[in-house]
Design an enzyme around this catalytic site. Structure first.
Site, PDB file in Angstrom:
ATOM      1  N   GLU A 106       0.814  -1.215   0.000  1.00  0.00           N
ATOM      2  CA  GLU A 106       0.000   0.000   0.000  1.00  0.00           C
ATOM      3  C   GLU A 106       0.857   1.280   0.000  1.00  0.00           C
ATOM      4  O   GLU A 106       1.091   1.880   1.058  1.00  0.00           O
ATOM      5  CB  GLU A 106      -0.950   0.039   1.206  1.00  0.00           C
ATOM      6  CG  GLU A 106      -1.890   1.242   1.165  1.00  0.00           C
ATOM      7  CD  GLU A 106      -2.764   1.385   2.402  1.00  0.00           C
ATOM      8  OE1 GLU A 106      -3.507   2.373   2.482  1.00  0.00           O
ATOM      9  OE2 GLU A 106      -2.703   0.512   3.286  1.00  0.00           O
ATOM     10  N   LYS A 115      -2.983  -2.209  -2.733  1.00  0.00           N
ATOM     11  CA  LYS A 115      -3.990  -1.295  -2.220  1.00  0.00           C
ATOM     12  C   LYS A 115      -3.535   0.119  -2.565  1.00  0.00           C
ATOM     13  O   LYS A 115      -2.535   0.608  -2.025  1.00  0.00           O
ATOM     14  CB  LYS A 115      -4.173  -1.458  -0.712  1.00  0.00           C
ATOM     15  CG  LYS A 115      -5.251  -0.525  -0.132  1.00  0.00           C
ATOM     16  CD  LYS A 115      -5.561  -0.851   1.327  1.00  0.00           C
ATOM     17  CE  LYS A 115      -6.621   0.084   1.878  1.00  0.00           C
ATOM     18  NZ  LYS A 115      -7.009  -0.241   3.274  1.00  0.00           N
TER      19      LYS A 115
END
Length: 295
Positions: A176, A213
């Site tokens: 992420e 993500k």
């Protein structure tokens, strides 16, 4: 669910991933949003007890186990707690929800337009404990503040290096590198980010997969090529400060990305709501986020 069942659910399930991983620094803000004032608790233990009660209420809500929530990202203390009389990871899997664990220790100060993750010297022991509790994967966040190619490449290299440690432990990492949605140069910077991620994916050993993500891109469809990449198990999007409606509208323009929202899921929940009001509010958010994820 066993490991293969969890893998299949994340890879092909029709739904989204709930982010229930607010850490110590963001917990007071999350509690205020839930209608719990700072004077309702004293010290970390009481604060975490309050946020655990909120999370347990979500996990036990009838709508949360409706099949539209594929996974849930947990804070470490939540992983170690109980819900419905069972350890949280076991309770989630009982409800058809795959458990993930937030493993990063927060962010360094900004340098070269990014905030790298702080060192994680005890990561292996945490991963072993998570694996023993039946956790499927992990999540770790770093932040891009502006389009500095050197900084962007460094932040992605760090994410994949830590991801390698997680894969070695037998868990699936969620990579992420969040791009701040308020950055004026985000559209150009996200192209640099895409190139860096592709390089990281191509360097993974054959047979290994990670999850990604990412902030919903400024240019709709920018990450479409990553959706079917053989080393990407699933592409998920963070809400990044958007309201539920804004995040869902923008996510709908990016087929193949599913939601992994925190604010977008929790923003209208309140401690003062009756169980019926709470379930109706959470259920409405789940329906909106699910529809946007399946667009």
């Amino acid at each position: 669910m066993n490991q293969q069942e969890m893998t299949d659910r994340i890879a092909r399930g029709q739904g989204f991933i709930a982010a229930l991983d607010q850490s110590g620094g963001s917990t007071p803000k999350a509690l205020r949003g839930y209608g719990v004032s700072d004077d309702s608790w004293s010290g970390d233990d009481e604060m975490f007890a309050q946020i655990h009660a909120m999370r347990s209420r979500i996990v036990e809500s009838p709508c949360f186990g409706c099949g539209k929530v594929l996974g849930a990202i947990l804070f470490e203390k939540t992983m170690d707690g109980d819900s419905g009389g069972k350890p949280v990871p076991d309770r989630l899997k009982e409800r058809g929800i795959v458990p993930f664990l937030k493993v990063d220790k927060g962010l360094e100060d900004e340098a070269n337009g990014v905030q790298m993750m702080k060192p994680m010297p005890d990561l292996e022991s945490l991963l072993a404990r998570a694996k023993a509790k039946g956790v499927f994967g992990t999540k770790m966040r770093s932040v891009i503040k502006r389009n500095d190619p050197a900084g962007i490449k460094a932040i992605v290299r760090q994410q994949f290096a830590e991801g390698a440690r997680i894969l070695t432990a037998g868990l699936v990492p969620i990579i992420e590198p969040e791009y701040d949605i308020t950055a004026a140069d985000r559209a150009e910077g996200e192209k640099i980010l895409l190139e860096a991620i592709e390089e990281g994916l191509d360097a993974l050993p054959a047979g290994q997969q990670v999850m990604l993500k990412l902030s919903i891109p400024a240019e709709a469809g920018l990450y479409s090529g990553l959706v079917d990449h053989p080393r990407v198990l699933r592409m998920v999007a963070l809400s990044g400060g958007y309201s539920t409606d804004e995040a869902c509208e923008k996510l709908s323009a990016n087929p193949g990305m599913i939601a992994s929202f925190s604010r977008g899921l929790l923003q209208d929940l309140r401690a003062s709501q009756t169980d019926e009001e709470f379930d109706a509010t959470l259920g409405a958010a789940i329906e909106r986020i699910h529809a946007a994820s399946m667009a």
